[in-house]
Design a protein around this motif. Structure first.
Motif, PDB file in Angstrom:
ATOM      1  N   ASP A   9       0.812  -1.217   0.000  1.00 21.99           N
ATOM      2  CA  ASP A   9       0.000   0.000   0.000  1.00 21.99           C
ATOM      3  C   ASP A   9       0.848   1.272   0.000  1.00 21.99           C
ATOM      4  OD1 ASP A   9      -2.378  -1.224  -0.094  1.00 21.99           O
ATOM      5  OD2 ASP A   9      -3.146  -0.442   1.794  1.00 21.99           O
ATOM      6  N   GLY A  35      13.645  -1.514  14.192  1.00 28.73           N
ATOM      7  CA  GLY A  35      13.028  -2.145  15.353  1.00 28.73           C
ATOM      8  C   GLY A  35      12.738  -1.177  16.492  1.00 28.73           C
ATOM      9  N   ASP A  38       8.621   4.158  16.086  1.00 28.32           N
ATOM     10  CA  ASP A  38       7.175   4.052  16.234  1.00 28.32           C
ATOM     11  C   ASP A  38       6.458   4.176  14.904  1.00 28.32           C
ATOM     12  OD1 ASP A  38       7.328   3.733  18.918  1.00 28.32           O
ATOM     13  OD2 ASP A  38       7.070   5.853  19.394  1.00 28.32           O
ATOM     14  N   SER A  39       7.191   4.550  13.861  1.00 28.70           N
ATOM     15  CA  SER A  39       6.567   4.799  12.563  1.00 28.70           C
ATOM     16  C   SER A  39       6.030   3.521  11.955  1.00 28.70           C
ATOM     17  CB  SER A  39       7.585   5.377  11.582  1.00 28.70           C
ATOM     18  OG  SER A  39       8.157   6.530  12.098  1.00 28.70           O
ATOM     19  N   GLU A  40       4.982   3.698  11.158  1.00 31.18           N
ATOM     20  CA  GLU A  40       4.445   2.569  10.416  1.00 31.18           C
ATOM     21  C   GLU A  40       5.444   2.198   9.318  1.00 31.18           C
ATOM     22  OE1 GLU A  40       0.155   2.969  10.065  1.00 31.18           O
ATOM     23  OE2 GLU A  40       0.315   1.983   8.110  1.00 31.18           O
ATOM     24  N   ILE A  41       5.758   0.923   9.254  1.00 37.72           N
ATOM     25  CA  ILE A  41       6.772   0.463   8.302  1.00 37.72           C
ATOM     26  C   ILE A  41       6.270  -0.782   7.587  1.00 37.72           C
ATOM     27  CG2 ILE A  41       9.095  -0.536   8.112  1.00 37.72           C
ATOM     28  CD1 ILE A  41       9.592   1.183  10.818  1.00 37.72           C
ATOM     29  N   MET A  42       6.553  -0.856   6.301  1.00 33.88           N
ATOM     30  CA  MET A  42       6.255  -2.069   5.550  1.00 33.88           C
ATOM     31  C   MET A  42       7.547  -2.568   4.914  1.00 33.88           C
ATOM     32  SD  MET A  42       3.003  -2.433   5.779  1.00 33.88           S
ATOM     33  CE  MET A  42       3.429  -3.913   4.879  1.00 33.88           C
ATOM     34  N   ILE A  43       7.813  -3.836   5.102  1.00 35.14           N
ATOM     35  CA  ILE A  43       8.980  -4.436   4.457  1.00 35.14           C
ATOM     36  C   ILE A  43       8.481  -5.558   3.557  1.00 35.14           C
ATOM     37  CG2 ILE A  43      11.201  -5.593   4.827  1.00 35.14           C
ATOM     38  CD1 ILE A  43      11.182  -4.502   7.701  1.00 35.14           C
TER      39      ILE A  43
ATOM     40  N   LYS B   7      -4.398  -3.624   5.287  1.00 37.47           N
ATOM     41  CA  LYS B   7      -3.321  -2.698   4.931  1.00 37.47           C
ATOM     42  C   LYS B   7      -2.218  -3.380   4.144  1.00 37.47           C
ATOM     43  CE  LYS B   7      -3.575   1.246   7.802  1.00 37.47           C
ATOM     44  NZ  LYS B   7      -2.866   2.146   8.691  1.00 37.47           N
ATOM     45  N   VAL B   8      -2.075  -4.681   4.372  1.00 37.25           N
ATOM     46  CA  VAL B   8      -1.108  -5.444   3.588  1.00 37.25           C
ATOM     47  C   VAL B   8      -1.918  -6.338   2.656  1.00 37.25           C
ATOM     48  CG1 VAL B   8       0.888  -6.954   3.694  1.00 37.25           C
ATOM     49  CG2 VAL B   8       0.387  -5.444   5.601  1.00 37.25           C
ATOM     50  N   GLY B  23       6.647  -3.829  17.304  1.00 37.75           N
ATOM     51  CA  GLY B  23       8.099  -3.750  17.420  1.00 37.75           C
ATOM     52  C   GLY B  23       8.793  -5.111  17.494  1.00 37.75           C
ATOM     53  N   ILE B  43       6.288  -7.774   5.858  1.00 37.05           N
ATOM     54  CA  ILE B  43       6.363  -7.500   7.286  1.00 37.05           C
ATOM     55  C   ILE B  43       5.811  -6.103   7.507  1.00 37.05           C
ATOM     56  CG2 ILE B  43       7.889  -7.321   9.293  1.00 37.05           C
ATOM     57  CD1 ILE B  43       9.958  -8.963   7.737  1.00 37.05           C
ATOM     58  N   GLY B  44       4.829  -5.978   8.378  1.00 36.10           N
ATOM     59  CA  GLY B  44       4.300  -4.661   8.723  1.00 36.10           C
ATOM     60  C   GLY B  44       4.613  -4.360  10.180  1.00 36.10           C
ATOM     61  N   LEU B  45       5.149  -3.186  10.443  1.00 36.12           N
ATOM     62  CA  LEU B  45       5.462  -2.801  11.829  1.00 36.12           C
ATOM     63  C   LEU B  45       4.660  -1.579  12.235  1.00 36.12           C
ATOM     64  CD1 LEU B  45       8.631  -3.600  10.524  1.00 36.12           C
ATOM     65  CD2 LEU B  45       8.949  -3.606  12.990  1.00 36.12           C
ATOM     66  N   ASN B  46       4.233  -1.582  13.477  1.00 36.24           N
ATOM     67  CA  ASN B  46       3.540  -0.438  14.065  1.00 36.24           C
ATOM     68  C   ASN B  46       2.286  -0.046  13.288  1.00 36.24           C
ATOM     69  OD1 ASN B  46       5.645  -0.094  16.072  1.00 36.24           O
ATOM     70  ND2 ASN B  46       6.898   0.703  14.412  1.00 36.24           N
ATOM     71  N   LEU B  47       1.593  -1.042  12.775  1.00 30.77           N
ATOM     72  CA  LEU B  47       0.332  -0.760  12.092  1.00 30.77           C
ATOM     73  C   LEU B  47      -0.720  -0.444  13.137  1.00 30.77           C
ATOM     74  CD1 LEU B  47       0.281  -3.663   9.452  1.00 30.77           C
ATOM     75  CD2 LEU B  47       1.520  -1.497   9.409  1.00 30.77           C
TER      76      LEU B  47
END
Lengths: 152, 152
Positions: A9, A35, A38-43, B7-8, B23, B43-47
């Motif tokens: 997205d 790691g 706090d930001s939203e991250i997509m990998i 979102k993913v 995290g 991988i989604g972080l802090n969604l």
């Protein structure tokens, strides 16, 4: 943006690191200390790409990268491109240059190097291009880029 | 699936690990040795999550997890849920139980432990629940789960 890039997205504001060498995204994530944010991250790993066969991608909401962070990413993944997003729009898109000198951010793997013994800030230089190797200017040892750790 | 989960992009076949503590996804990725697979991974972080405020999520194409892998994930992120996807449909969704005994897959951080000196396979037991701590049954030392490394 092409079809592959839409697999993840869009973000509203932030940075997309695209065309990361497949399998290298987690190393890039480590450089960016992802790691601990706090930001939203997509990998995305091993996404199909017309240009590269397979590629990785990272999207980070609300973050600009420093020149040093971008340079370190180029060492890990020389073909990576940066896309700066503002209000869902691409405002800038550029390749990252491989730095010739890398100050401070590479940890020398040599335990006897003065940078590890006396806490001197490291200085590395680009030693080889393909595959990328860097040389510590203090102990003069040469390392493949995958052998070193980054510290930001 | 609710809005956040969308979102993913959906995957065709594989496993989604949802409701990972925010995290913690990169630690889970390490357990799954994600850097060394060819599968497409997100991988989604802090969604943002209605249930949890913030959460992480991992989607892996074409992969089933072993019971041991799932148990290790539960230790890192006790509230995680597993979703098995087949042909874009959810075929199974379940919480993961925190294992009481963990054989082989935790590396004992004590360099003097017999498991490190003589290469004996490790055995740990759950020592505390909140926060999670594990105890090596050989050297009897107790560690917070974030202090140990997993090896698969």
């Amino acid at each position: 943006m092409n079809k592959e890039e839409l697999k993840v997205d869009p973000i509203k504001n932030g940075t997309v690191i695209d065309h990361i060498t497949a399998g290298k995204a987690l190393q890039v994530a480590e450089i960016l200390n992802i790691g601990n944010t706090d930001s939203e991250i997509m990998i995305g790993l091993n996404l199909s790409s017309q240009k590269m066969g397979k590629k990785d991608i990272i999207k980070i909401e609300n973050r600009d990268l420093s020149k040093e962070e971008a340079g370190s990413i180029a060492l890990i993944s020389p073909g990576a491109t940066m896309i700066i997003i503002n209000d869902y729009k691409v405002v800038k898109k550029f390749g990252i240059e491989i730095p010739l000198k890398i100050k401070k951010h590479i940890v020398c793997p040599n335990p006897n190097c003065i940078t590890n013994i006396e806490g001197v800030k490291t200085k590395f230089e680009l030693a080889e291009n393909n595959p990328i190797e860097v040389r510590c200017i203090y102990c003069e040892k040469k390392y493949y880029i995958d052998e070193v750790k980054f510290r930001f």
